[in-house]
Design a protein around this motif. Structure first.
Motif, PDB file in Angstrom:
ATOM      1  N   ARG A  97      82.206   9.571  40.965  1.00  0.00           N
ATOM      2  CA  ARG A  97      82.944  10.780  40.552  1.00  0.00           C
ATOM      3  C   ARG A  97      84.025  10.483  39.513  1.00  0.00           C
ATOM      4  NH1 ARG A  97      80.179  15.379  42.336  1.00  0.00           N
ATOM      5  NH2 ARG A  97      79.079  14.713  44.188  1.00  0.00           N
ATOM      6  N   LEU A  98      84.293   9.191  39.258  1.00  0.00           N
ATOM      7  CA  LEU A  98      85.264   8.815  38.232  1.00  0.00           C
ATOM      8  C   LEU A  98      84.666   8.844  36.829  1.00  0.00           C
ATOM      9  CD1 LEU A  98      86.913   5.726  39.986  1.00  0.00           C
ATOM     10  CD2 LEU A  98      87.818   8.052  39.835  1.00  0.00           C
ATOM     11  N   ILE A  99      83.347   8.929  36.748  1.00  0.00           N
ATOM     12  CA  ILE A  99      82.657   8.873  35.455  1.00  0.00           C
ATOM     13  C   ILE A  99      82.806  10.207  34.736  1.00  0.00           C
ATOM     14  CG2 ILE A  99      80.410   8.635  34.349  1.00  0.00           C
ATOM     15  CD1 ILE A  99      79.604   6.783  36.663  1.00  0.00           C
ATOM     16  N   PHE A 114      62.527   8.483  37.197  1.00  0.00           N
ATOM     17  CA  PHE A 114      63.141   9.813  37.168  1.00  0.00           C
ATOM     18  C   PHE A 114      63.742  10.172  38.520  1.00  0.00           C
ATOM     19  CE2 PHE A 114      60.358  10.389  33.386  1.00  0.00           C
ATOM     20  CZ  PHE A 114      61.372  10.581  32.467  1.00  0.00           C
ATOM     21  N   ARG A 115      63.131   9.714  39.597  1.00  0.00           N
ATOM     22  CA  ARG A 115      63.713   9.942  40.920  1.00  0.00           C
ATOM     23  C   ARG A 115      65.049   9.205  41.030  1.00  0.00           C
ATOM     24  NH1 ARG A 115      60.198   8.633  46.046  1.00  0.00           N
ATOM     25  NH2 ARG A 115      58.958  10.291  45.143  1.00  0.00           N
ATOM     26  N   ALA A 116      65.106   7.980  40.505  1.00  0.00           N
ATOM     27  CA  ALA A 116      66.363   7.224  40.514  1.00  0.00           C
ATOM     28  C   ALA A 116      67.428   7.940  39.690  1.00  0.00           C
ATOM     29  CB  ALA A 116      66.135   5.808  40.000  1.00  0.00           C
ATOM     30  N   VAL A 117      67.040   8.503  38.552  1.00  0.00           N
ATOM     31  CA  VAL A 117      67.987   9.260  37.722  1.00  0.00           C
ATOM     32  C   VAL A 117      68.493  10.477  38.488  1.00  0.00           C
ATOM     33  CG1 VAL A 117      68.244  10.622  35.607  1.00  0.00           C
ATOM     34  CG2 VAL A 117      67.045   8.436  35.533  1.00  0.00           C
ATOM     35  N   ASP A 118      67.621  11.142  39.229  1.00  0.00           N
ATOM     36  CA  ASP A 118      68.055  12.273  40.066  1.00  0.00           C
ATOM     37  C   ASP A 118      69.072  11.822  41.114  1.00  0.00           C
ATOM     38  OD1 ASP A 118      66.468  14.062  38.718  1.00  0.00           O
ATOM     39  OD2 ASP A 118      64.857  14.062  40.211  1.00  0.00           O
ATOM     40  N   ASP A 119      68.826  10.656  41.728  1.00  0.00           N
ATOM     41  CA  ASP A 119      69.775  10.108  42.705  1.00  0.00           C
ATOM     42  C   ASP A 119      71.137   9.866  42.050  1.00  0.00           C
ATOM     43  OD1 ASP A 119      67.751  10.075  44.605  1.00  0.00           O
ATOM     44  OD2 ASP A 119      67.414   7.909  44.476  1.00  0.00           O
ATOM     45  N   ILE A 120      71.111   9.300  40.859  1.00  0.00           N
ATOM     46  CA  ILE A 120      72.356   9.012  40.137  1.00  0.00           C
ATOM     47  C   ILE A 120      73.096  10.312  39.819  1.00  0.00           C
ATOM     48  CG2 ILE A 120      73.308   8.138  37.959  1.00  0.00           C
ATOM     49  CD1 ILE A 120      71.040   6.003  38.035  1.00  0.00           C
ATOM     50  N   ALA A 121      72.381  11.301  39.309  1.00  0.00           N
ATOM     51  CA  ALA A 121      73.011  12.580  38.955  1.00  0.00           C
ATOM     52  C   ALA A 121      73.659  13.234  40.178  1.00  0.00           C
ATOM     53  CB  ALA A 121      71.981  13.511  38.328  1.00  0.00           C
ATOM     54  N   LEU A 123      74.867  11.637  42.826  1.00  0.00           N
ATOM     55  CA  LEU A 123      76.046  10.849  43.202  1.00  0.00           C
ATOM     56  C   LEU A 123      77.207  11.040  42.232  1.00  0.00           C
ATOM     57  CD1 LEU A 123      74.135   7.642  44.251  1.00  0.00           C
ATOM     58  CD2 LEU A 123      75.491   9.086  45.778  1.00  0.00           C
ATOM     59  N   VAL A 124      76.903  11.160  40.949  1.00  0.00           N
ATOM     60  CA  VAL A 124      77.954  11.322  39.934  1.00  0.00           C
ATOM     61  C   VAL A 124      78.440  12.767  39.880  1.00  0.00           C
ATOM     62  CG1 VAL A 124      78.446  11.145  37.453  1.00  0.00           C
ATOM     63  CG2 VAL A 124      77.145   9.345  38.590  1.00  0.00           C
ATOM     64  N   GLY A 125      77.549  13.700  40.151  1.00  0.00           N
ATOM     65  CA  GLY A 125      77.927  15.107  40.121  1.00  0.00           C
ATOM     66  C   GLY A 125      77.674  15.784  38.793  1.00  0.00           C
ATOM     67  N   SER A 126      76.948  15.126  37.894  1.00  0.00           N
ATOM     68  CA  SER A 126      76.596  15.717  36.609  1.00  0.00           C
ATOM     69  C   SER A 126      75.347  15.018  36.069  1.00  0.00           C
ATOM     70  CB  SER A 126      77.750  15.587  35.607  1.00  0.00           C
ATOM     71  OG  SER A 126      78.019  14.224  35.341  1.00  0.00           O
ATOM     72  N   LYS A 127      74.760  15.615  35.039  1.00  0.00           N
ATOM     73  CA  LYS A 127      73.557  15.049  34.430  1.00  0.00           C
ATOM     74  C   LYS A 127      73.925  13.972  33.419  1.00  0.00           C
ATOM     75  CE  LYS A 127      70.835  19.286  34.726  1.00  0.00           C
ATOM     76  NZ  LYS A 127      70.154  20.314  33.948  1.00  0.00           N
TER      77      LYS A 127
END
Length: 172
Positions: A97-99, A114-121, A123-127
């Motif tokens: 969330r600091l990103i 793409f599933r990993a990218v969805d996981d990242i998005a 966790l970060v809260g944005s695309k």
């Protein structure tokens, strides 16, 4: 001048090689996220499998600068069993969330980027602003420089004002 940093986790060295090559091509600093308990041998393989299947967040070590001190963060993450590697998941759960703005490079032996990218998005809260999926074979054969150069140029070309653009570019 924007401050851009590369953040990576690597168990086998593939993501590390990608981060080092991108750092060499761009001049951006790279920072490593490490397992608190190393994953060596068969027991390390089993931990990877169980952590991935159960979506666990193992203890990790990170000793670099704060993520919110960067204008753009580049995350380089391995894909395990078609999902985000557990140590990167743990790191992003703590600090994602600091990103402010970020892009993603996923390295994988097969599928699941793409599933990993969805996981990242999530966790970060944005695309992410940009996505690059690399096959492990191409990284180890040193055949990913052209893709990394296009990715670098895409990051450099994006002005901070353009980062609010809803279009999500992908390289390769």
């Amino acid at each position: 001048m924007e401050r851009i940093g590369i953040f990576f986790y690597s168990r086998t060295g593939t993501a590390r090689a990608t981060a080092e090559r991108l750092a060499s091509l761009s001049g951006w600093p790279a920072y490593e996220i490490r397992d608190a308990v190393p994953r060596f041998g068969l027991s390390g393989d089993w931990r990877c499998i169980v952590d991935s299947l159960l979506k666990r967040c193992p203890d990790v070590r990170y000793e670099g600068p704060a993520l919110d001190s960067f204008d753009h963060v580049i995350l380089i993450a391995p894909v395990w069993l078609r999902s985000l590697a557990a140590p990167m998941r743990a790191f992003l759960k703590m600090q994602g969330r600091l990103i402010k703005v970020y892009s993603v490079i996923c390295v994988m032996s097969g599928f699941g980027g793409f599933r990993a990218v969805d996981d990242i998005a999530t966790l970060v809260g944005s695309k992410p602003r940009s996505i690059l999926l690399l096959k492990q074979y191409d990284v180890l054969a040193e055949e990913c420089d052209a893709s990394l150069c296009r990715f670098r140029e895409q990051i450099r070309a994006a002005a901070p004002a353009a980062w609010d653009d809803p279009v999500l570019p992908a390289v390769d």
